[in-house]
Design an enzyme around this catalytic site. Structure first.
Site, mmCIF file in Angstrom:
data_model
loop_
_atom_site.group_PDB
_atom_site.id
_atom_site.type_symbol
_atom_site.label_atom_id
_atom_site.label_comp_id
_atom_site.label_asym_id
_atom_site.label_seq_id
_atom_site.Cartn_x
_atom_site.Cartn_y
_atom_site.Cartn_z
ATOM 1 N N LYS A 67 28.594 44.592 54.502
ATOM 2 C CA LYS A 67 29.088 43.764 53.401
ATOM 3 C C LYS A 67 29.764 42.514 53.937
ATOM 4 O O LYS A 67 30.567 42.590 54.855
ATOM 5 C CB LYS A 67 30.098 44.527 52.566
ATOM 6 C CG LYS A 67 30.572 43.671 51.396
ATOM 7 C CD LYS A 67 31.724 44.268 50.686
ATOM 8 C CE LYS A 67 33.006 44.156 51.472
ATOM 9 N NZ LYS A 67 34.163 44.583 50.654
ATOM 10 N N GLY A 222 46.765 45.334 45.763
ATOM 11 C CA GLY A 222 46.866 43.937 46.190
ATOM 12 C C GLY A 222 46.980 43.742 47.689
ATOM 13 O O GLY A 222 46.493 42.751 48.231
ATOM 14 N N ALA A 223 47.608 44.678 48.377
ATOM 15 C CA ALA A 223 47.890 44.492 49.812
ATOM 16 C C ALA A 223 46.664 44.824 50.650
ATOM 17 O O ALA A 223 46.580 45.867 51.277
ATOM 18 C CB ALA A 223 49.087 45.344 50.216
#
Lengths: 327, 327
Positions: A67, A222-223
């Protein structure tokens, strides 16, 4: 080699199959059965951009996946999306390229949201009073969509900094059937909701320990890189159960990294989703427990969502009556 | 995103531009101006296959490249080629995917042969008596083609183990205008040729120190992974000038690694092609010097050949009268 674009992926991808494959992937990962070479990273400093390449092969799977994700943060000024990306699927028995998934990052967003669904199913309180979502971007939307099958609760409190984006998010959530309250105060959200999803790229804590009510589950996505942080390390330390997608990666830059660094928790406090799914650890044991899931994103999710895309495509060609099961 | 297949690449690729870009790439690499994240490797033991992902960005270039190579060695029994591969080119200013080069490994073969051309131009003796090629596969053919512009010598001695393949190679070389002798004795080749190219996947030395004549240049491209070896370490040590594409990589698994391990040479004896091209080191200083080039293949060659493909394509669309120059 098949080339599949985003619109086609959005149309054909079997989300329920995807959940099962993602779960299978987490279990295999925690059992050491996924081959994950080192992530390749590029930083394009002058262009305010970055790129990462994640590859994985789940032992025994007949495909492996690569990816590419890019983020170029000045793109909006050029009328382009900041994020782009694609996946390549190869045969693990002949090496031949089988498919190019031109998903523009959509599959990554979805596999992240599906991981949120998996941990919410495992850890959410029995009675969800209100869902709280921090952030109003794509991930905030997809996480909310993926909570629909997990809970009957249709009360939402949404936090964001930008009033316009928050209003858009409200309309989106109302479209899903939610009764929506918006706020610019994270404290207000924390005091009302007991199933919270943090989806921001924040670099400082948004949620404080003392705001969180007993029985709350928090998923933080988010992290996903060094320097990012949405939770007070004291809140991480206060959790009765801390689940991570990958101990190694989360210890390096996930939410838990800050609490580990501060010595507030120990590596032995972390439970991998795969271990939880395999029944090797327990999650929520009490109604008033605070539970936390720290999701940094692992390559096996990419490999499994890509497999899902190819299996969904094959099934859609065989007509709608067929059901697809993971091999 | 443009998709270009092998046939189109073979047709449009400007080989002279490619040489200039490959040289530019080697110089930038040795000057530390190429970003090369760690190579990703997969080993598919049961399937007798492997895969590697090499990515590179030459600082200042408007594109970056990712290359996937696969080798599945039971493929011929399924009527498939053992090697396959592709390259992806992305914009280094927006991150958008620009092109998929479905070259099936051809660009890798070509960039390797072009590196052979570069080092032959730099190191070959002034008077080439005969060219010697070990091996009769694709690389043996492409290396020979790339020597045509470097020397007027049209005498070839070709070594191989398989008589049928060697006969095919003879016909190929005769088609290029060579007067060809074939042999199963590497010694016979070594004693006749003074420009030698080794292109085999051998795991034991094929050429011995005492066979090599003064003034000979040897290019070895076979040792592209651990365990491979075409040259006697004593021969490596006897070379008056040892050129490598990348000191780090060649020290790990190139021809020179065996001589380094045996303590026959020191890291300071290795000269990078980029340093030689930049005039920071001298190559052949005497007619009777033995020179050696150890080519393991570096990702900047992939990035540059991919750039060349896109530039050649743009030029071919603007008509045959235009010349393409590297930016």
């Amino acid at each position: 080699m098949r080339i599949i674009d985003k619109a086609q992926l959005v149309e054909i991808l079997d989300r329920d199959l995807a959940v099962r494959l993602i779960e299978e992937g987490f279990i295999a990962f925690s059992a050491g059965k996924v081959h994950v070479p080192p992530v390749q990273n590029f930083a394009f400093t002058e262009q305010n951009g970055d790129c990462c390449v994640k590859s994985a092969w789940l032992q025994g799977s007949d495909t492996f996946t690569m990816k590419v994700s890019t983020g170029f943060y000045d793109n909006p000024s050029k009328g382009l999306e900041s994020n782009d990306g694609l996946m390549l699927v190869f045969s693990a028995s002949t090496g031949q390229p089988l498919a190019l998934l031109q998903d523009q990052g959509w599959l990554t967003c979805l596999r992240t949201a599906l991981a949120g669904r998996v941990v919410a199913r495992l850890l959410a309180p029995r009675k969800v009073r209100a869902i709280g979502v921090l952030g109003s971007g794509v991930q905030a939307r997809m996480q909310l969509e993926q909570l629909l099958p997990v809970t009957d609760c249709r009360r939402l409190i949404a936090w964001g900094r930008d009033a316009g984006r928050l209003a858009d998010y409200r309309r989106f959530a109302e479209g899903l059937g939610f009764e929506v309250r918006t706020t610019h105060e994270a404290r207000e959200l924390a005091e009302s909701a007991n199933l919270i999803v943090c989806t921001t790229p924040s670099r400082e804590p948004l949620l404080q320990r003392e705001w969180i009510q007993p029985g709350t589950h928090i998923t933080a996505v988010g992290a996903d890189g060094p320097g990012k942080q949405e939770l007070d390390p004291a809140l991480v330390a206060a959790a009765d159960c801390i689940v991570v997608d990958a101990v190694g990666q989360c210890s390096r830059y996930g939410e838990v990294s800050h609490a580990l660094e501060a010595g507030l928790i120990a590596p032995g406090d972390l439970i991998e989703i795969g271990a939880l799914l395999a029944g090797q650890a327990s999650g929520r044991t009490q109604d008033d427990a605070i539970t936390l899931a720290d999701l940094t994103g692992v390559a096996v999710q990419d490999a499994q969502i890509a497999r899902c895309a190819l299996m969904s495509l094959a099934a859609s060609r065989q007509g709608p009556a067929r059901t697809v099961r993971p091999k």
